[in-house]
Design an enzyme around this catalytic site. Structure first.
Site, short mmCIF file in Angstrom:
data_model
loop_
_atom_site.label_atom_id
_atom_site.label_comp_id
_atom_site.label_asym_id
_atom_site.label_seq_id
_atom_site.Cartn_x
_atom_site.Cartn_y
_atom_site.Cartn_z
CE LYS A 176 -10.37 -3.74 -3.31
NZ LYS A 176 -9.45 -3.23 -4.32
CE LYS A 229 -4.39 -1.46 0.66
NZ LYS A 229 -5.54 -0.98 -0.14
#
Length: 320
Positions: A235, A133
């Site tokens: 997702k 991230k």
């Protein structure tokens, strides 16, 4: 003869899980279990705070109404993404159309001390793919950490995710600290900038490939081949039904793009289903499912090899 149960659950999260500037203390969601004759199918409905349009209270209302309709013989899948995904998984299990084979390989989510990460990643068996991230700290720091990892492990490929955190200037500051010789080993960087145009410019100017994630759920998004765009991150909890997930995977593959099935921090039950979906629709790609360790327990179904305690269905709150 049809029957159904709906369960509500809440799992404590590890300290330090932050989504869109808000701390996530618990993961809240619902399960639906459908039965017809001897067959049974489960689905998870767990809207992700800060990312899903709906709350889990919204989802609960829609799910309970849908279950009553299903018991009366209606099978039309609702539009709300998290409910559509969970219900379609339950129906697919019931019809035995969701293959059992699963891809439990995960691109490990890297955080913490870079020296510890280097040791951990160097010992990874097989294809070395990890996720980092970026955008949570200074862009310069992110660039230095990514460069350090790529320099230390010559066969490592990184997936990066900025969640649209950067201005064009921040993106350039990041790239400045990543050796151009290593940039081809950045598999992709998800949504580096606040706008798609700025992200496209980042890819052109830096040679770092990008991936679309949030963009897939915007009404004006279209699947087109573009310079610098290498992948799409799907997702399912945020996308909708299994049919819609499959359509997006097929659209990406038709353009030569990598499609990655990715977690929305589902429970172990949902994650095992995502692993099956990944093996079915994207068999040659490691999915992005390394989120179970953010939780303090598994539920109903185990993720292979996880040491977390398992909460049985009998311990959940039954709504129906």
């Amino acid at each position: 003869m049809r029957s159904a149960q709906v369960y509500r659950w809440q799992i404590p999260m590890d300290a330090g899980v932050v989504l869109r500037d808000r701390r996530l203390k618990t993961r809240d969601g619902l399960y639906v279990c459908l039965r017809e004759g001897e067959r049974e199918g489960w689905g998870e409905i767990s809207p992700l705070p800060g990312f899903s349009q709906e709350t889990w209270e919204d989802a609960q209302s829609v799910l309970l109404a849908w279950v009553n309709n299903w018991l009366a013989g209606d099978c039309e899948i609702p539009q709300m993404p998290s409910v559509a995904f969970g219900v379609s998984c339950a129906l697919a299990e019931l019809a035995e159309t969701l293959p059992q084979a699963a891809n439990y390989r995960a691109a490990p989510l890297c955080n913490g001390d870079p020296d510890d990460l280097i040791l951990k990643l160097a010992d990874m068996p097989g294809e070395k793919v990890a996720k980092v991230k970026v955008g949570l700290y200074e862009a310069v720091r992110d660039g230095m950490v990514v460069n350090l990892l790529l320099e230390a492990i010559p066969d490592l490929h990184l997936r990066l995710d900025a969640n649209r955190a950067w201005t064009p200037l921040k993106g350039q500051q990041f790239a400045k600290y990543v050796n151009p010789d290593y940039r081809h080993r950045i598999a992709f960087l998800e949504e580096p900038c606040k706008t798609r145009d700025d992200s496209r410019a980042f890819a052109r100017e830096t040679g770092i490939a990008i991936a679309w994630d949030e963009s897939l759920r915007e009404p004006d998004f279209a699947f087109v081949a573009e310079e610098g765009v290498r992948a799409v991150v799907i997702k399912p909890t945020l996308t909708g039904s299994l049919d819609k997930v499959r359509e997006q995977v097929q659209a990406a593959h038709a353009l030569g793009l990598t499609a990655v099935i990715s977690s929305s921090i589902e429970s172990s039950l949902g994650l095992t289903q995502l692993a099956r979906i990944a093996a079915w629709l994207t068999p040659d790609t490691i999915p992005g499912l390394d989120t179970l360790d953010l939780m303090q327990a598994q539920q109903v179904r185990r993720w292979p090899g996880s040491p977390l305690p398992l909460v049985d269905v009998d311990a959940l709150e039954r709504l129906l």
